[in-house]
Design a protein around this motif. Structure first.
Motif, PDB file in Angstrom:
ATOM      1  N   GLN A   1       1.945  -3.137  -4.176  1.00 60.17           N
ATOM      2  CA  GLN A   1       1.901  -2.870  -2.739  1.00 60.17           C
ATOM      3  C   GLN A   1       3.174  -3.383  -2.082  1.00 60.17           C
ATOM      4  O   GLN A   1       3.514  -4.569  -2.190  1.00 60.17           O
ATOM      5  CB  GLN A   1       0.686  -3.537  -2.104  1.00 60.17           C
TER       6      GLN A   1
ATOM      7  N   GLU B   1      -1.624  -2.442  -9.520  1.00 56.79           N
ATOM      8  CA  GLU B   1      -1.431  -2.101  -8.115  1.00 56.79           C
ATOM      9  C   GLU B   1      -0.175  -2.794  -7.603  1.00 56.79           C
ATOM     10  O   GLU B   1      -0.057  -4.009  -7.682  1.00 56.79           O
ATOM     11  CB  GLU B   1      -2.646  -2.523  -7.302  1.00 56.79           C
TER      12      GLU B   1
ATOM     13  N   ARG C   1      -1.177   5.375   0.064  1.00 57.20           N
ATOM     14  CA  ARG C   1      -1.817   4.823  -1.137  1.00 57.20           C
ATOM     15  C   ARG C   1      -1.825   5.920  -2.183  1.00 57.20           C
ATOM     16  O   ARG C   1      -2.408   6.988  -1.977  1.00 57.20           O
ATOM     17  CB  ARG C   1      -3.234   4.328  -0.862  1.00 57.20           C
TER      18      ARG C   1
ATOM     19  N   THR D   1       1.394   1.708  -1.410  1.00 52.23           N
ATOM     20  CA  THR D   1       0.681   1.115  -2.532  1.00 52.23           C
ATOM     21  C   THR D   1       0.573   2.119  -3.669  1.00 52.23           C
ATOM     22  O   THR D   1       0.118   3.244  -3.471  1.00 52.23           O
ATOM     23  CB  THR D   1      -0.732   0.670  -2.117  1.00 52.23           C
TER      24      THR D   1
END
Length: 345
Positions: free
Chosen positions: A46, A44, A159, A56
């Motif tokens: 971000q 991940e 996201r 993200t």
């Protein structure tokens, strides 16, 4: 409404086994390695920009080489070298250095899509989405969860569950192309699948027709789905690099199944948000009923009649109790928060 498996992880994102936070000028980049099951890991990345926009990326990690590829494609890679090295070491420690198995599609696409509601982590979603999109003619995909600023209409939270070339998504974000994305603009206002060739790309030299195509996004089908809250929507971009006529034909032929996949991914996310919010605020069914009435334009007199109490009690007891639980200054703010968190529609 999706019924979640009882053992679903608390937030569905997976256990964080590594986290590195880096200040880069006015931006902040956080790298996380999440465990999403016994042999599943997700990377991940971000990025929080100075203006508050959050972007993200979430990628499934099957092998050490994929971490190297992602780091090499990161425009901040040199500055984040220490974090990437620490994340890699943690991955090797947690995985034992073994590459994860890449199972094929078990059963048909509908069976696989039906398994989404039982997923405990995003890493499991990534695995299913990869198998399903490939079976439906897409070589790459990006599922985007998008939150709008209610005043400006701009997307303030992105996201991405990504099954694509990491170099492309990093370039897309670094060049701020999300501010000039015809697919995103279409998805804001529409709910039917569309091929990118049917949209106005402003010019033949648009990045979607040149840069994206160079990374394998030659043919694109976009499936937008809206959550019903007004501030949240999602889109699935399914793409391939085949000859245009054949590439678009297979994507268009499978548009209904791809849209179904998009709907299920959205429902999974919304169900998780409802679960978190219900646990956080501990609202009773009666209090949720009050919030629905307020959101639908009901007055204190309407609430009083529905509950069999006086208007004075609504203002002095019912509304303050809800505000105290939710940490809001007034009942209208509480209703808005209940909508954004998925507690009510």
């Amino acid at each position: 409404m999706v019924t979640l498996a009882t053992d679903r992880a608390a937030d569905g994102l997976g256990e964080v086994v590594y986290e590195g936070v880096n200040r880069l000028g006015r931006d902040e980049v956080t790298l996380r390695l999440r465990r999403g099951g016994s042999d599943l890991f997700a990377l991940e990345r971000q990025l929080v920009r100075a203006g508050g926009v959050t972007l993200t990326q979430v990628f499934l990690v099957d092998a050490e080489a994929e971490l190297h590829d992602f780091a090499s494609a990161d425009p901040y890679g040199d500055s984040l070298q220490g974090s990437y090295l620490a994340l890699r070491q943690r991955y090797l420690s947690e995985s034992g250095g073994r590459a994860a198995q890449r199972p094929g599609l078990a059963g048909n696409c509908l069976d696989q899509i039906g398994e989404i509601e039982h997923c405990r982590h995003e890493a499991e979603l990534l695995r299913i989405a990869r198998a399903v999109t490939q079976a439906l003619g897409a070589e790459q995909y990006i599922f985007s969860w998008l939150v709008l600023d209610e005043k400006s209409g701009d997307v303030i939270e992105h996201r991405y569950l990504a099954g694509c070339d990491p170099a492309w998504l990093n370039k897309y974000i670094d060049h701020v192309w999300y501010m000039n994305d015809p697919l995103l603009e279409y998805a804001k206002r529409n709910v039917t699948p569309v091929l990118s060739s049917r949209l106005d790309l402003y010019s033949d030299a648009h990045w979607l027709a040149t840069q994206a195509a160079a990374h394998g996004f030659r043919n694109n089908l976009v499936c937008p789905v809206h959550s019903g809250t007004g501030s949240v929507f999602v889109m699935l971009q399914a793409s391939n690099a085949k000859r245009t006529e054949a590439g678009e034909e297979v994507l268009w032929r499978n548009r209904r199944s791809l849209r179904l996949l998009t709907c299920e991914l959205l429902d999974w996310r919304l169900a998780g948000l409802r679960q978190q919010a219900a646990s956080q605020f501990s609202l009773s069914e009666q209090e949720l009923k009050v919030l629905r009435m307020v959101h639908d334009g009901g007055t204190a007199a309407n609430v009083a009649e529905a509950l069999g109490v006086s208007v004075k009690t609504v203002y002095g007891v019912v509304y303050p109790r809800i505000d105290n639980k939710m940490g809001t200054p007034n009942i209208n703010k509480a209703a808005a928060m209940a909508v954004s968190s998925g507690l009510i529609k």
